[in-house]
Motif scaffolding. Structure first.
Motif, mmCIF file in Angstrom:
data_model
loop_
_atom_site.group_PDB
_atom_site.id
_atom_site.type_symbol
_atom_site.label_atom_id
_atom_site.label_comp_id
_atom_site.label_asym_id
_atom_site.label_seq_id
_atom_site.Cartn_x
_atom_site.Cartn_y
_atom_site.Cartn_z
ATOM 1 N N ILE A 73 1.772 -12.182 -13.039
ATOM 2 C CA ILE A 73 0.795 -13.250 -12.792
ATOM 3 C C ILE A 73 0.830 -13.660 -11.317
ATOM 4 C CG2 ILE A 73 0.240 -15.665 -13.309
ATOM 5 C CD1 ILE A 73 1.097 -15.184 -16.156
ATOM 6 N N TRP A 74 1.997 -13.496 -10.678
ATOM 7 C CA TRP A 74 2.109 -13.840 -9.266
ATOM 8 C C TRP A 74 1.254 -12.941 -8.386
ATOM 9 C CZ3 TRP A 74 3.605 -18.310 -7.734
ATOM 10 C CH2 TRP A 74 4.523 -19.045 -8.480
ATOM 11 N N GLN A 75 0.851 -11.789 -8.896
ATOM 12 C CA GLN A 75 -0.063 -10.937 -8.134
ATOM 13 C C GLN A 75 -1.388 -11.656 -7.909
ATOM 14 O OE1 GLN A 75 -0.483 -6.914 -9.538
ATOM 15 N NE2 GLN A 75 1.570 -6.893 -10.392
ATOM 16 N N LEU A 76 -1.772 -12.507 -8.835
ATOM 17 C CA LEU A 76 -2.998 -13.290 -8.690
ATOM 18 C C LEU A 76 -2.721 -14.643 -8.048
ATOM 19 C CD1 LEU A 76 -4.634 -12.632 -12.187
ATOM 20 C CD2 LEU A 76 -5.043 -11.401 -10.066
ATOM 21 N N LEU A 109 -13.409 -17.714 2.857
ATOM 22 C CA LEU A 109 -11.990 -17.893 3.112
ATOM 23 C C LEU A 109 -11.138 -17.036 2.177
ATOM 24 C CD1 LEU A 109 -9.675 -19.385 4.535
ATOM 25 C CD2 LEU A 109 -9.921 -21.221 2.847
ATOM 26 N N VAL A 110 -11.477 -17.032 0.888
ATOM 27 C CA VAL A 110 -10.702 -16.250 -0.083
ATOM 28 C C VAL A 110 -10.764 -14.761 0.260
ATOM 29 C CG1 VAL A 110 -10.531 -15.585 -2.510
ATOM 30 C CG2 VAL A 110 -10.970 -17.966 -1.903
ATOM 31 N N THR A 111 -11.954 -14.291 0.624
ATOM 32 C CA THR A 111 -12.092 -12.884 1.008
ATOM 33 C C THR A 111 -11.234 -12.569 2.226
ATOM 34 O OG1 THR A 111 -14.365 -12.852 0.179
ATOM 35 C CG2 THR A 111 -13.725 -11.088 1.679
ATOM 36 N N GLY A 112 -11.268 -13.441 3.235
ATOM 37 C CA GLY A 112 -10.473 -13.220 4.427
ATOM 38 C C GLY A 112 -8.983 -13.151 4.134
ATOM 39 N N VAL A 113 -8.504 -14.067 3.281
ATOM 40 C CA VAL A 113 -7.083 -14.089 2.926
ATOM 41 C C VAL A 113 -6.686 -12.804 2.212
ATOM 42 C CG1 VAL A 113 -5.346 -15.219 1.487
ATOM 43 C CG2 VAL A 113 -6.909 -16.602 2.861
ATOM 44 N N PHE A 114 -7.500 -12.371 1.247
ATOM 45 C CA PHE A 114 -7.158 -11.182 0.465
ATOM 46 C C PHE A 114 -7.197 -9.915 1.317
ATOM 47 C CE2 PHE A 114 -8.066 -12.638 -4.153
ATOM 48 C CZ PHE A 114 -7.316 -13.782 -3.940
ATOM 49 N N ILE A 115 -8.222 -9.791 2.147
ATOM 50 C CA ILE A 115 -8.352 -8.582 2.964
ATOM 51 C C ILE A 115 -7.257 -8.526 4.021
ATOM 52 C CG2 ILE A 115 -9.837 -7.362 4.597
ATOM 53 C CD1 ILE A 115 -10.689 -7.220 1.647
ATOM 54 N N LEU A 159 -4.225 -5.440 -4.372
ATOM 55 C CA LEU A 159 -5.517 -6.010 -3.999
ATOM 56 C C LEU A 159 -6.503 -5.945 -5.160
ATOM 57 C CD1 LEU A 159 -7.461 -7.143 -1.809
ATOM 58 C CD2 LEU A 159 -8.054 -4.773 -1.297
ATOM 59 N N LEU A 160 -6.518 -4.834 -5.876
ATOM 60 C CA LEU A 160 -7.458 -4.694 -6.987
ATOM 61 C C LEU A 160 -7.176 -5.724 -8.078
ATOM 62 C CD1 LEU A 160 -7.759 -0.806 -7.239
ATOM 63 C CD2 LEU A 160 -9.286 -2.434 -6.097
ATOM 64 N N PHE A 161 -5.896 -6.051 -8.304
ATOM 65 C CA PHE A 161 -5.582 -7.141 -9.227
ATOM 66 C C PHE A 161 -6.135 -8.462 -8.689
ATOM 67 C CE2 PHE A 161 -2.076 -4.398 -10.884
ATOM 68 C CZ PHE A 161 -2.393 -4.489 -12.232
ATOM 69 N N PRO A 186 -16.822 1.427 -0.303
ATOM 70 C CA PRO A 186 -16.532 2.161 0.938
ATOM 71 C C PRO A 186 -15.809 1.310 1.968
ATOM 72 C CG PRO A 186 -18.884 1.687 0.770
ATOM 73 C CD PRO A 186 -18.286 1.363 -0.570
ATOM 74 N N ALA A 187 -16.074 -0.001 1.995
ATOM 75 C CA ALA A 187 -15.375 -0.858 2.954
ATOM 76 C C ALA A 187 -13.869 -0.864 2.685
ATOM 77 C CB ALA A 187 -15.929 -2.279 2.889
ATOM 78 N N LEU A 188 -13.489 -1.002 1.418
ATOM 79 C CA LEU A 188 -12.069 -1.005 1.068
ATOM 80 C C LEU A 188 -11.454 0.383 1.236
ATOM 81 C CD1 LEU A 188 -12.058 -3.341 -2.062
ATOM 82 C CD2 LEU A 188 -11.339 -3.879 0.273
ATOM 83 N N ALA A 189 -12.242 1.428 1.007
ATOM 84 C CA ALA A 189 -11.737 2.792 1.224
ATOM 85 C C ALA A 189 -11.416 3.019 2.700
ATOM 86 C CB ALA A 189 -12.757 3.817 0.738
ATOM 87 N N LEU A 190 -12.276 2.520 3.584
ATOM 88 C CA LEU A 190 -12.018 2.644 5.021
ATOM 89 C C LEU A 190 -10.778 1.843 5.413
ATOM 90 C CD1 LEU A 190 -15.637 2.356 6.471
ATOM 91 C CD2 LEU A 190 -14.234 4.423 6.287
ATOM 92 N N GLN A 191 -10.648 0.647 4.875
ATOM 93 C CA GLN A 191 -9.470 -0.150 5.195
ATOM 94 C C GLN A 191 -8.202 0.513 4.658
ATOM 95 O OE1 GLN A 191 -9.366 -4.165 3.691
ATOM 96 N NE2 GLN A 191 -7.629 -4.739 4.959
ATOM 97 N N PHE A 192 -8.279 1.140 3.499
ATOM 98 C CA PHE A 192 -7.112 1.831 2.948
ATOM 99 C C PHE A 192 -6.678 2.972 3.867
ATOM 100 C CE2 PHE A 192 -5.454 5.338 0.283
ATOM 101 C CZ PHE A 192 -4.274 4.738 -0.135
ATOM 102 N N ALA A 193 -7.640 3.754 4.366
ATOM 103 C CA ALA A 193 -7.305 4.832 5.307
ATOM 104 C C ALA A 193 -6.666 4.269 6.574
ATOM 105 C CB ALA A 193 -8.555 5.638 5.647
ATOM 106 N N PHE A 194 -7.211 3.167 7.066
ATOM 107 C CA PHE A 194 -6.628 2.502 8.229
ATOM 108 C C PHE A 194 -5.203 2.045 7.930
ATOM 109 C CE2 PHE A 194 -5.686 -1.563 10.307
ATOM 110 C CZ PHE A 194 -5.832 -1.241 11.645
#
Length: 306
Positions: A73-76, A109-115, A159-161, A186-194
């Protein structure tokens, strides 16, 4: 009289220089233990360990919260609590939501924190990818790149959780599912490669200097404040020199935040994005992904030794 050798010579044959260890090894088909293979062969070996990479990352993710009563649950809860703290301090007290409507600021804000946490966790764990698994590295022969790749994959699973919370926050503030949401993939795929490339860089640096891990929290905190996690870069830098705004907007984490925010938040339109943002996202992923992989591969023979 001495016996004459064939060809008219006399006496013992001339002395022969002993073979070096390298020559002896080559003559008998021996090779250096753990020698670095050519890059194409290294990629093939890494692909052959793909099932190990997935299993190892899943096991590490499960073990991460195994000692906590609430378990996974701490993952969320962890990123959500971070977002709440940032909203209280930066959104309400410091007023960094200036120029952003309230129904946009919370998912912004939530998106920024997670990414940001996606990359931050990959970096901080990547520093110990080799030094924290020395027993495994010294006991088994496998491409060492499997370790930083598994760490980046572990953080992707995390992140997916967490995306459950992000989706709820977006919908709660009026950003309902639409075809544009598909751009998050695709945005998350690019970030994963980075992240993979950056994690490999950190793994090599941390393998020789474990104390490097003590420096990373300061580096990541600075990067967070420079990436617009809790504020709009164009709004907050209004009136500042253009090159400062351009440098902050095109730094990789700001780019990936913008791409995911544009995909998921209805009120975050294209006018909020810097020019050619998708090309920047692709460029950062290819550049650091390839450079980080080659940088890590170059030191393959050194990991676990000394």
């Amino acid at each position: 009289m001495t016996k004459t050798a064939r060809g008219g010579g006399t006496g013992p044959p001339p002395d022969r220089t002993p073979d070096s260890p390298a020559q002896l090894a080559a003559r008998h088909g021996l090779s250096v233990s753990g020698a670095r293979p050519p890059l194409p062969e290294y990629v093939r070996q890494l692909w052959g360990r793909r099932h190990f990479i997935v299993a190892f990352s899943s096991a590490k993710l499960t073990a991460q919260y195994s000692q906590a009563k609430l378990g996974q649950i701490w993952q969320l809860a962890t990123p959500l609590l971070n977002a709440c703290v940032y909203y209280l301090i930066f959104g309400l007290i410091l007023g960094t939501r200036r120029g952003i409507p309230h129904d946009v600021f919370v998912p912004f804000l939530v998106t920024g924190v997670f990414i940001f946490q996606f990359t931050q966790s990959s970096v901080t764990a990547g520093v110990r990818a080799i030094s924290g698994n020395l027993g495994l590295v010294r006991a088994l022969h496998f491409p060492r790149a499997a370790l930083p790749v598994s760490i980046a994959l572990q953080q992707l699973q995390q992140l997916l959780f967490s995306m459950v919370i992000l989706v709820v926050a977006a919908v709660a503030f009026g950003s309902y599912p639409s075809p544009r949401w598909l751009l998050a993939v695709p945005a998350l795929a690019l970030q994963f490669a980075f992240n993979v490339g950056l994690t490999m860089v950190m793994a090599r640096l941390g393998s020789k200097t474990p104390d490097f891990a003590q420096l990373m929290p300061f580096v990541m905190r600075t990067w967070m404040y420079a990436s617009g996690v809790m504020f709009s870069i164009p709004v907050m830098l209004e009136g500042r020199p253009q090159w400062i705004k351009a440098a902050l907007q095109h730094n990789p984490l700001a780019v990936y935040m913008d791409l995911v925010r544009y995909a998921l938040i209805r009120g975050y339109g294209a006018h909020n994005l810097p020019a050619h943002v998708w090309l920047w996202g692709l460029g950062w992923a290819v550049l650091l992904g390839a450079a980080g992989f080659i940088y890590f591969w170059k030191a393959e023979e050194q990991y676990g030794r000394g």
